[in-house]
Design a protein around this motif. Structure first.
Motif, mmCIF file in Angstrom:
data_model
loop_
_atom_site.group_PDB
_atom_site.id
_atom_site.type_symbol
_atom_site.label_atom_id
_atom_site.label_comp_id
_atom_site.label_asym_id
_atom_site.label_seq_id
_atom_site.Cartn_x
_atom_site.Cartn_y
_atom_site.Cartn_z
ATOM 1 N N THR A 63 -9.005 96.848 -34.868
ATOM 2 C CA THR A 63 -9.173 97.185 -33.454
ATOM 3 C C THR A 63 -7.863 96.963 -32.695
ATOM 4 N N THR A 107 -8.656 112.960 -27.356
ATOM 5 C CA THR A 107 -9.351 113.061 -28.643
ATOM 6 C C THR A 107 -9.133 111.784 -29.445
ATOM 7 N N HIS A 108 -7.891 111.320 -29.489
ATOM 8 C CA HIS A 108 -7.547 110.074 -30.186
ATOM 9 C C HIS A 108 -8.347 108.910 -29.601
ATOM 10 N N VAL A 153 -15.302 105.443 -31.013
ATOM 11 C CA VAL A 153 -16.434 105.586 -31.934
ATOM 12 C C VAL A 153 -16.233 104.738 -33.188
ATOM 13 N N VAL A 154 -15.069 104.844 -33.807
ATOM 14 C CA VAL A 154 -14.813 104.117 -35.054
ATOM 15 C C VAL A 154 -14.786 102.615 -34.816
ATOM 16 N N TRP A 205 -4.924 99.475 -34.204
ATOM 17 C CA TRP A 205 -5.131 100.847 -33.779
ATOM 18 C C TRP A 205 -5.035 100.948 -32.255
ATOM 19 N N CYS A 226 -11.222 108.959 -27.994
ATOM 20 C CA CYS A 226 -12.655 109.083 -28.317
ATOM 21 C C CYS A 226 -12.922 108.680 -29.760
ATOM 22 N N VAL A 227 -12.090 109.134 -30.692
ATOM 23 C CA VAL A 227 -12.265 108.757 -32.096
ATOM 24 C C VAL A 227 -12.102 107.250 -32.238
ATOM 25 N N TYR A 228 -11.117 106.676 -31.566
ATOM 26 C CA TYR A 228 -10.905 105.225 -31.586
ATOM 27 C C TYR A 228 -12.161 104.500 -31.116
ATOM 28 N N LEU A 269 -2.805 103.433 -30.091
ATOM 29 C CA LEU A 269 -3.347 104.254 -29.010
ATOM 30 C C LEU A 269 -2.561 104.032 -27.719
#
Length: 96
Positions: free
Chosen positions: A58, A30-31, A37-38, A61, A33-35, A65
């Motif tokens: 980028t 989930t982390h 997209v953002v 984060w 995927c959010v990374y 990740l």
């Protein structure tokens, strides 16, 4: 009647560990995927303005990740690597 023939009965401790590991993996994915997209949005916004400021969030984060992934798949509680190292240490201490 059990509809899933592959269901195994585990001890409560193993069932709890299995659930913990699965939840940790789902949390990591989930982390990630959010990374994705953002960061894609930030990079599109920055690069469309001819700027490169989005590389800092980028990278920052991304490092977070990476650490999350190491915790889930490498060294976190209940990870396979941690369990193997723990088992080796137990065997060494018990003289086997």
């Amino acid at each position: 009647m059990n509809t899933n023939a592959n269901t195994h009965t585990l001890s409560p401790e193993l069932e709890a560990l299995a659930r913990k590991r699965v939840n940790a993996r789902i949390g990591f994915f989930t982390h990630a995927c959010v990374y994705a997209v953002v960061v894609t949005g930030l990079n599109l916004l920055a690069f469309s303005q001819g700027k490169v400021w989005s590389l800092w969030p980028t990278a920052g984060w991304g490092f977070g990740l990476l650490m999350h992934g190491l915790g889930v798949f490498g060294l976190g509680p209940g990870s396979a690597l941690r369990e193997r190292l723990l088992q080796r240490e137990r065997e060494r201490l018990s003289g086997h």
